[in-house]
Design a protein around this motif. Structure first.
Motif: not given
Length: 246
Positions: A111-112, A119-122, A141-143, A176-180
């Motif tokens: 997201r950065a 960002l506000k809309a998301i 998004l941006s992935y 996996a717990s550290r993935l998006f």
């Protein structure tokens, strides 16, 4: 990580729990019609709405849409601007309907790189739809999957350096717990439009045992019939998850 359903889907089987879609072909759709690329992306947004409706009708619980890759930032500046403007418009225009329909929206990716307005809309869309229980809609998004995996590896390395994690005890679930996608089931089915037959840096870790369906049509033409055809293809397959059956 998702648990394994019955190995053979077959007729009358429940729909896949999680369907992910690589929405490909907006540019080619517009170019084939002599239209600005921006109109292809707008038509693609309409196809996304049809797909959400088809997923709910089919009883799919999780739907992930690959909307904007990390590589897409390298496209012409005017196209990137149109995409981000369309994204903000979609979030603001659709969020009320998504909330009414019981759709929970979640955005994954870096997201950065987005501006403050986006960002506000998301954030507002995620907050407005947080109570949705009918469909979990994830928009990538941006992935980029390699960047996602690298980020998870760095997080695990930092935790180990701080003494918070024993490297010998780092298993697939902990990684996996550290993935998006932490907390999400792995996709059972991945659909890609436009005739291309590759994952293009999408959900590489999570797609380990996903069934893949490649469709020839371009994304803006995608509709409920195409979605159901992919589900029918999926239902006819035997899912072995590496096991030898028979």
């Amino acid at each position: 990580m998702s648990s394994h359903p019955a190995l053979k889907a077959g007729a009358g089987a429940p729909p896949p729990r999680h369907v992910a879609v690589i929405m490909d072909g907006n540019r080619r759709w517009a170019q084939a019609r002599g239209l600005p690329v921006a109109l292809g992306h707008r038509a693609g947004a309409d196809a996304a709405r049809r797909t959400i409706e088809a997923a709910m009708k089919a009883g799919v619980s999780w739907l992930t849409l690959f909307a904007f890759s990390s590589e897409n930032w390298g496209r012409p500046a005017d196209e990137v601007q149109e995409l981000t403007t369309l994204l903000r418009h979609y979030l603001r225009a659709e969020v009320a309907q998504l909330s009414r329909e019981g759709v929970r929206l979640r955005v994954i990716g870096d997201r950065a790189r987005f501006g403050e307005d986006t960002l506000k809309a998301i954030d507002a869309a995620e907050e407005r739809t947080a109570g949705g229980a009918r469909l979990n809609l994830t928009v990538a998004l941006s992935y980029g999957a390699r960047a996602e995996i690298l980020s998870a590896a760095r997080a695990a390395a930092v935790a180990a350096a701080r003494g918070e994690l024993d490297p010998e005890k780092l298993d697939e679930a902990a990684f996996a717990s550290r993935l998006f996608t932490a907390g999400m089931p792995d996709p059972d089915l991945i659909i890609r439009t436009s005739g291309e037959q590759r994952l293009s840096n999408f959900l590489l870790w999570q797609a380990a045992y996903a069934e893949l369906v490649f469709l020839p049509g371009l994304w803006p033409d995608f509709g409920a019939t195409d979605f159901q055809a992919a589900l029918t293809d999926y239902a006819a397959r035997e899912r072995r998850f590496g096991a030898r059956i028979g």
